[in-house]
Design an enzyme around this catalytic site. Sequence first.
Site, short mmCIF file in Angstrom:
data_model
loop_
_atom_site.label_atom_id
_atom_site.label_comp_id
_atom_site.label_asym_id
_atom_site.label_seq_id
_atom_site.Cartn_x
_atom_site.Cartn_y
_atom_site.Cartn_z
N ASN A 7 0.95 -1.34 -0.08
CA ASN A 7 -0.10 0.02 0.07
C ASN A 7 0.82 1.12 0.35
O ASN A 7 1.32 1.70 1.17
CB ASN A 7 -0.74 -0.13 1.25
N ARG A 90 -2.50 -2.03 -3.46
CA ARG A 90 -3.70 -1.37 -3.42
C ARG A 90 -3.48 -0.12 -4.40
O ARG A 90 -2.56 0.66 -4.40
CB ARG A 90 -3.73 -1.03 -2.10
N HIS A 179 -13.07 2.59 -0.39
CA HIS A 179 -13.19 1.76 0.86
C HIS A 179 -13.55 0.44 0.42
O HIS A 179 -14.38 -0.17 0.90
CB HIS A 179 -13.91 2.21 1.95
N ASN A 210 -11.02 7.69 9.81
CA ASN A 210 -10.74 9.15 9.53
C ASN A 210 -11.48 9.51 8.25
O ASN A 210 -12.05 10.71 8.09
CB ASN A 210 -9.36 9.16 9.25
N ARG A 240 -12.64 16.25 6.23
CA ARG A 240 -13.45 16.67 4.76
C ARG A 240 -14.90 16.77 5.10
O ARG A 240 -15.66 16.39 6.21
CB ARG A 240 -13.43 15.33 4.03
N ASN A 334 -14.68 1.30 17.53
CA ASN A 334 -14.17 1.75 19.04
C ASN A 334 -14.86 2.74 19.38
O ASN A 334 -14.58 3.19 20.48
CB ASN A 334 -12.49 2.33 18.64
N GLU A 385 -8.61 -4.80 4.96
CA GLU A 385 -8.27 -4.61 3.65
C GLU A 385 -7.23 -5.58 2.83
O GLU A 385 -7.33 -5.69 1.86
CB GLU A 385 -8.38 -2.90 3.26
P1 ADP Z 1 -8.38 5.82 8.47
O1 ADP Z 1 -7.96 4.25 8.02
O2 ADP Z 1 -9.22 6.37 7.81
O3 ADP Z 1 -6.91 6.68 8.78
P2 ADP Z 1 -8.91 4.74 10.98
O4 ADP Z 1 -9.95 3.56 10.28
O5 ADP Z 1 -7.91 4.25 11.56
O6 ADP Z 1 -8.61 5.79 9.69
O7 ADP Z 1 -9.50 5.57 12.12
C1 ADP Z 1 -9.30 6.51 12.61
C2 ADP Z 1 -10.23 7.14 13.63
O8 ADP Z 1 -10.70 5.97 14.66
C3 ADP Z 1 -9.70 8.12 14.50
O9 ADP Z 1 -10.58 9.35 14.49
C4 ADP Z 1 -9.80 7.77 15.85
O10 ADP Z 1 -9.89 8.56 17.06
C5 ADP Z 1 -10.79 6.64 15.84
N1 ADP Z 1 -10.41 5.83 17.10
C6 ADP Z 1 -11.34 5.61 18.08
N2 ADP Z 1 -10.84 4.44 18.91
C7 ADP Z 1 -9.75 4.24 18.41
C8 ADP Z 1 -8.97 2.99 18.80
N3 ADP Z 1 -9.05 2.30 19.91
N4 ADP Z 1 -7.90 2.74 17.97
C9 ADP Z 1 -7.92 3.39 16.72
N5 ADP Z 1 -8.87 4.40 16.18
C10 ADP Z 1 -9.58 4.72 17.08
#
Ligand code: ADP
Length: 397
Positions: A7, A90, A179, A210, A240, A334, A385
């Site tokens: 990736n 990816r 996604h 995120n 965003r 989470n 993924e």
């Molecule tokens: P991306 O892959 O889009 O960067 P993630 O799927 O890792 O994002 O999600 C990140 C988000 O998940 C953040 O806003 C973070 O605060 C939230 N989050 C909440 N609790 C947790 C946790 N225990 N571990 C990881 N991310 C968490």
Amino acid sequence: MKILVINSGSSSLKYQLIDMETEEVVAKGNCERIGIEGSKLTHKAKGKETVVEQPMPDHNVAVQLVLKALTDKECGVISSMKEIDAVGHRVVASGEAFKKPTRVSDEAMVLMEEIKDLAPLHNPAAIVGVKACQAAMPGTPMALVFDTGFHFTMPDYAYMYAVDYKHYEKYKIRRYGAHGTSHKFVSQEAAKYLGKKPEELKIITCHLGNGSSITAVNGGKCVDTSMGFTPLAGVPMGTRSGDIDYAAAEYIARKEGMNVTEMLNYLNKKCGMLGVSGVSSDFRDLTAAAADGNDRARLALDMFNYACKKYVGAYAAAMNGVDCLVFTAGVGENTPMVRKGICENMQYLGLEIDEAKNEEKNNGAIRDITGRNSKVKVLIIPTNEELVIARETMDLL
Ligand code: ADP
């Protein structure tokens, strides 16, 4: 058979080596700050973490270091590169040029160059990653697996935008979504968990991280998704804006003297949860701030939950019902208050969650938080993924 999943980001390269017999991750890691000072490789294998701090002027050097780590006497897991049977890359955007996973070839790479503007931050990095792997592993078969791939089953009336049709024809302006590998994985896992075939189910998958997107999966196929031509559309996200009236964006741009590029940068990086709350884009910070009485953090979270709820309602309408709602990714897995906010007042759909189960801590397994009287199953499913990319690479090659 061992498959290396790559990736590539503009200054990073994440990898996983997966043994396809057991689908176990034998090693994984991340190269950070490629091309910038302070490059570092973090490699995890055999329960140990190894950090290599070494200059990585480009992705070629990063791939060399990854292969060195994988074959290293101490932290390695294979004796030679020949044990890597295939590589799955990816790729974020496909346009209409690639509708399914595609074998890397000279022809495919010409097409990749042609569509790279569709995701200017991501696709060029994927091209660099493929070339670096080709240089280091000549002869190893490789596949391109697209984030958009799962969404190509959307009907035309769901993916078309109401713009002049000639711009669809000329520039392929339409909804592509994102996604896709995650939505595919969790919808298949949900069917497995429920002991049903994907064809028998209407599922709404909420990939909330995120970046967030929500997808309607009818009979195992994507029929609609919240992200659009790019991942800027849909629900508000970390930074965003999500869906917005374009005239409002033009108004801000005019008043603040921004050009189109600056406006898009603003909508992608300065809006969403961060822009509304003024606190953070991170849901951990937002929920903590809201609990401390920060009203703008509360507002940002309420807006997020409400936007997600509207998509769930819309997709239940689009599919004439819903059997299962799935939450996944960082926030989906989470953050109990988000799941609660989305699911409350959904009795009209026959959807209720068990509030105590919803509050339980993430244990990395599938969790069923369906309420006692709920007709709709509500599941939390950790996404994977990389495994989907490895499976698709194996199927293709
Ligand atoms: P991306 O892959 O889009 O960067 P993630 O799927 O890792 O994002 O999600 C990140 C988000 O998940 C953040 O806003 C973070 O605060 C939230 N989050 C909440 N609790 C947790 C946790 N225990 N571990 C990881 N991310 C968490």
